[in-house]
Design an enzyme around this catalytic site. Structure first.
Site, short mmCIF file in Angstrom:
data_model
loop_
_atom_site.label_atom_id
_atom_site.label_comp_id
_atom_site.label_asym_id
_atom_site.label_seq_id
_atom_site.Cartn_x
_atom_site.Cartn_y
_atom_site.Cartn_z
N TYR A 23 28.88 37.32 51.44
CA TYR A 23 28.67 38.61 50.34
C TYR A 23 29.53 39.67 51.13
O TYR A 23 29.58 40.87 50.38
CB TYR A 23 27.30 38.96 50.18
CG TYR A 23 26.84 37.96 49.31
CD1 TYR A 23 27.07 37.83 48.22
CD2 TYR A 23 25.71 37.26 49.81
CE1 TYR A 23 26.52 36.64 47.21
CE2 TYR A 23 25.34 35.88 48.90
CZ TYR A 23 25.66 36.00 47.71
OH TYR A 23 25.21 35.04 47.06
N HIS A 99 31.43 38.79 40.19
CA HIS A 99 30.42 38.17 41.31
C HIS A 99 31.21 38.75 42.58
O HIS A 99 32.65 38.87 42.71
CB HIS A 99 30.79 36.69 41.45
CG HIS A 99 30.05 36.13 40.13
ND1 HIS A 99 28.65 36.05 39.95
CD2 HIS A 99 30.50 35.75 39.11
CE1 HIS A 99 28.24 35.41 38.79
NE2 HIS A 99 29.53 35.30 38.01
#
Length: 144
Positions: A23, A99
């Site tokens: 991430y 995302h």
């Protein structure tokens, strides 16, 4: 003024803390929100934010939304939630699925989304910058 609702699912309050190899290491959720508020100001957009771990609460936020468009990062619900799909269809509000990671470069079960085929667009893999791209893309869909 155009109003956009940003909805984030479970664990997205952990941006900057959780699995940085996936991430990213750049910033926190607070920094992400600050950057989006700044970008929204430039684009003359009002933003509202919802982050929740509960699928039902997220569906309620969708069907009760009073906005021109939705940016949604459903987190793990991307791959499991018929409820969120049905809520987005019922709301009839244009939305972009976003995302932080590239879901297609991850485990095979993450390659399927219950939302992508009904979304105005899908943006993934550009870290937290995916959100600003989603905002600009959604505004292009709404305004033009």
């Amino acid at each position: 003024m155009t109003k956009i609702l940003l909805i984030e699912g479970p664990l997205l309050d952990k941006i900057g803390e959780r699995e940085p190899e996936i991430y990213g290491r750049a910033g926190t959720r607070e920094a992400l929100i600050d950057n989006l508020i700044s970008k929204a100001g430039e684009l003359k957009v009002e933003l509202e934010f919802v982050q929740d771990y509960s699928e039902g609460n997220i569906a309620s936020a969708i069907v009760n939304a009073k906005c021109d468009g939705i940016i949604i990062n459903p987190g793990a619900y991307t791959h499991t939630s018929v409820l969120l799909r049905d809520a987005l269809l019922a709301a009839k509000i244009p939305f972009v699925e976003v995302h932080v990671s590239n879901i297609f470069a991850r485990e095979p079960f993450r390659h399927h989304s219950y939302l992508s085929d009904i979304a105005a667009g899908v943006i993934c893999g550009f870290g937290t910058g995916s959100y600003a791209m989603a905002l600009e893309g959604l505004l292009n869909k709404i305004r033009f």
